[in-house]
Write a protein that holds these residues in place. Structure first.
Motif, PDB file in Angstrom:
ATOM      1  N   MET A  10      -7.516   1.088 -23.093  1.00  0.00           N
ATOM      2  CA  MET A  10      -7.558   1.539 -21.697  1.00  0.00           C
ATOM      3  C   MET A  10      -8.113   0.432 -20.800  1.00  0.00           C
ATOM      4  O   MET A  10      -9.122  -0.178 -21.110  1.00  0.00           O
ATOM      5  N   ALA A  11      -7.441   0.195 -19.700  1.00  0.00           N
ATOM      6  CA  ALA A  11      -7.887  -0.847 -18.778  1.00  0.00           C
ATOM      7  C   ALA A  11      -9.265  -0.501 -18.216  1.00  0.00           C
ATOM      8  O   ALA A  11      -9.645   0.658 -18.131  1.00  0.00           O
ATOM      9  N   GLU A  12     -10.000  -1.534 -17.862  1.00  0.00           N
ATOM     10  CA  GLU A  12     -11.366  -1.307 -17.370  1.00  0.00           C
ATOM     11  C   GLU A  12     -11.353  -0.784 -15.937  1.00  0.00           C
ATOM     12  O   GLU A  12     -10.393  -0.929 -15.202  1.00  0.00           O
ATOM     13  N   THR A  13     -12.451  -0.166 -15.577  1.00  0.00           N
ATOM     14  CA  THR A  13     -12.641   0.281 -14.211  1.00  0.00           C
ATOM     15  C   THR A  13     -13.127  -0.895 -13.377  1.00  0.00           C
ATOM     16  O   THR A  13     -14.040  -1.611 -13.771  1.00  0.00           O
ATOM     17  N   LYS A  14     -12.498  -1.086 -12.223  1.00  0.00           N
ATOM     18  CA  LYS A  14     -12.946  -2.142 -11.322  1.00  0.00           C
ATOM     19  C   LYS A  14     -14.080  -1.623 -10.430  1.00  0.00           C
ATOM     20  O   LYS A  14     -14.257  -0.417 -10.274  1.00  0.00           O
ATOM     21  N   LEU A  60     -15.389  -0.885  -6.874  1.00  0.00           N
ATOM     22  CA  LEU A  60     -14.699  -0.563  -5.630  1.00  0.00           C
ATOM     23  C   LEU A  60     -15.646  -0.733  -4.439  1.00  0.00           C
ATOM     24  O   LEU A  60     -16.556   0.078  -4.244  1.00  0.00           O
ATOM     25  N   ASN A  68     -16.474   4.214  -6.830  1.00  0.00           N
ATOM     26  CA  ASN A  68     -16.888   4.341  -8.222  1.00  0.00           C
ATOM     27  C   ASN A  68     -17.771   5.572  -8.360  1.00  0.00           C
ATOM     28  O   ASN A  68     -18.596   5.876  -7.489  1.00  0.00           O
ATOM     29  N   THR A  69     -17.578   6.282  -9.462  1.00  0.00           N
ATOM     30  CA  THR A  69     -18.425   7.427  -9.780  1.00  0.00           C
ATOM     31  C   THR A  69     -19.095   7.139 -11.113  1.00  0.00           C
ATOM     32  O   THR A  69     -18.646   6.266 -11.875  1.00  0.00           O
ATOM     33  N   ILE A  86     -12.646  -4.849  -6.005  1.00  0.00           N
ATOM     34  CA  ILE A  86     -11.695  -4.401  -4.986  1.00  0.00           C
ATOM     35  C   ILE A  86     -12.402  -4.356  -3.632  1.00  0.00           C
ATOM     36  O   ILE A  86     -13.332  -3.577  -3.428  1.00  0.00           O
TER      37      ILE A  86
END
Lengths: 378, 378
Positions: free
Chosen positions: B1-5, B7, B14-15, B329
């Motif tokens: 799974m791609a990582e979370t950027k 934001l 982001n949460t 981002i």
């Protein structure tokens, strides 16, 4: 963390662990990866509706709309029907009535063709009405009325709507993804469904498959900003982004759900499982003495309405609460004419889940002292 | 799974992992546990707005509305303003303009009071306008205009709106949960915010804190079915359920987010972290030579607009893409007058994340050959 219950409802439904796991990321709503995901969702939905042609052209467009399925329907009704238009709503349940209600809120001239809740809408009756009321510009029908689980003949109705030159709107909320639909051959101009039904995503948005020529005519007609169907489409087309914040996590889940629908063999494969669910349910429930509301030939595999058993010992609230404590959520009735409850057979459920529900139901009835189908002793 | 950027945007944000993990369950929308969760969310939101009184009575109600924040605002505008009403919209950015736009779509008579985008709305100017246009029944203002990050003085404006006997509507989308608001002392009649801003939930619904007396007056006034604020409230009050399918997973996430907001010390605690984020950002960016758009005294800790550096080598698209590839981002500008980009400092971000962004920014500028604040050599 409390366990997930099994949901025998018309939605929100159980989703797979992998669909939910797809939500474990925060994507920016303008991020390239998110924009690509939205584009792929729209393309896949069009293909599910059979909206493609051999020469590569496609007469349909896909619009995603934030909110519940009702928001999607209101988006179509309040964007597609022009101020001089007249809408005919074909009604045999609560969801048809809701369409007529929303049209009236928008001041849209509206007629209804009412059919008893245990009967399908008749294409012949629609033809007669369209011959009598020649000013009708738009016709709306619910594909699967989850009030009862009945499925209306959208192809036959589509033919008579086309003959009358009217625009055809189909609420396919509870059917799309499991009951195969071909947009062109059913002459559908606008089809609406939502993320959390047979495609088995989580709730958060609706989608509309629209004939491009009719969608373009909706430009500037919308009666709201948020639910402006044409503007929403134009926004998605211009840069792939939503006009207003999209439910990013629900869209990631939906993308995964579409992949899983394909892996199950598409709508035909999914229908096979749902049909097996409903067959197991019907067999077990009638064995216990429950009586389905619809005639067998009218019953779909989406949701089934059962009459309340006779006798003073039966209490739906009691049944519901006991089953809920055991991890099974069933659904209340919505009929205008007689007391029923409903059991859905869609979502991430298989026949063993139905067997488990039936066993629990049997135990609860025994505890309640209820024997469906047998008249109370006194 | 791609990582979370990471934001750095005005939302979706982001949460925390725990907020996302709360979505790993499917709850029925009529299930007792879900109904209890919704009730607790509504009560906690009212408390966040300071809507309680010593004697236990409360003048305010909380309504949750499916869709994005804009849906929530349209719900208020199209439900609260009666057909003979007249709305004054106080505008110093894109979100104020959007409110005026939606009012006009609904045929609501609308005036605007326009303030330059780098200036706060002046309560005195509002008082003058209300004295001149005595037929104004409703006034709407955006608390934090994320166009620039400016924060309008909602308390001072509230006092003059109350003096004029008008209804006061505050779009607190990007501020609520981080900039403390007291509904009563700011004389607010309707406040709107959304799940995916400073409370750090995922997108899927908006919420409205409404003065009960004004909410009751909205009965039957709504111009839509889905966005009918009074009907939505009446539904939630009658049996705790939504009228139409709620985004169950987003609501579970939001409940967890409210607990985490409380654990951080409520809006005051959250403001401390966001302020530290913005201070670190401002310090690093000005050190690199970037020039903020707003004067220091007008700058909030929500989002900061920076002017494009001079010289032909700077390209925002290039900067955006390179930073995105590195996992950061940022956000484009939305100003009408000059080219800016924006960096948000809200969401599940801390000063070390800002430091990481600043380091990446420095590397990208070097690669681009851009030195902000230094004029191009020729």
């Amino acid at each position: 963390m409390a366990e997930t219950k099994l949901l025998f409802t018309p939605g929100p439904l159980n989703t797979s662990a992998t669909v939910k796991a797809a939500m474990m990321r925060d994507l920016g709503s303008r991020d390239g990866e998110f924009v690509m995901t939205v584009r792929e969702i729209r393309a896949r939905l069009l293909r599910l509706g059979g909206a493609r042609s051999a020469d590569g052209t496609c007469e349909y467009e896909c619009v995603l709309m934030q909110g519940s399925g009702t928001f999607g329907i209101e988006s179509v009704i309040s964007s597609a029907v022009h101020s001089e238009g007249k809408l005919l709503v074909l009604i045999n349940g609560a969801y048809g009535r809701r369409i007529a209600q929303m049209a009236r809120v928008h001041g849209i001239e509206t007629e209804t063709l009412d059919t008893p809740e245990n009967r399908k809408v008749s294409a012949n009756a629609v033809a007669e009405r369209l011959a009598a009321s020649t000013d009708i510009s738009h016709v709306a029908v619910v594909h699967c009325e989850t009030t009862t689980g009945i499925v209306n003949p959208i192809e036959g109705i589509g033919a008579v709507v086309e003959d009358a030159g009217a625009v055809y709107i189909v609420d396919a909320m509870s059917s799309f993804g499991a009951i195969p639909v071909d947009l062109s051959s059913a002459r559908i101009d606008f089809l609406i469904s939502s993320a959390n039904k047979c495609i088995q995503g989580v709730p958060g948005f609706a989608f509309v498959l629209a004939r491009r020529s009719k969608l373009l005519e909706a430009r500037g007609r919308a009666r709201t900003l948020s639910l402006d169907l044409h503007a929403q489409w134009a926004g998605l087309e211009s840069d792939g982004q939503f006009r207003f914040t999209p439910p990013t996590h629900a869209l990631l889940a939906f993308h995964q759900a579409l992949l899983e629908l394909e892996a199950e063999g598409g709508p035909a494969g999914r229908a096979t499982r749902y049909r097996a669910n409903q067959t197991a349910l019907m067999s077990g429930m009638t064995e216990m003495g429950f009586e389905p509301y619809l005639a067998p030939e009218d019953q779909s595999f989406i949701i089934t309405a059962f009459r309340y058993p006779r006798g003073p010992r039966f209490s739906f609230d009691n049944l519901y609460q006991r089953l809920s404590q055991m991890g099974f959520i069933i659904y209340p009735g919505k009929l205008t004419t007689e007391p029923c409850f409903r059991i859905g057979t869609i979502g991430h459920l298989s026949p063993p889940d139905i067997t488990a529900l039936l066993e629990a139901m049997g135990r609860v009835l025994e505890e309640m002292g209820v024997t469906p189908g047998v008249r109370a002793a006194h």
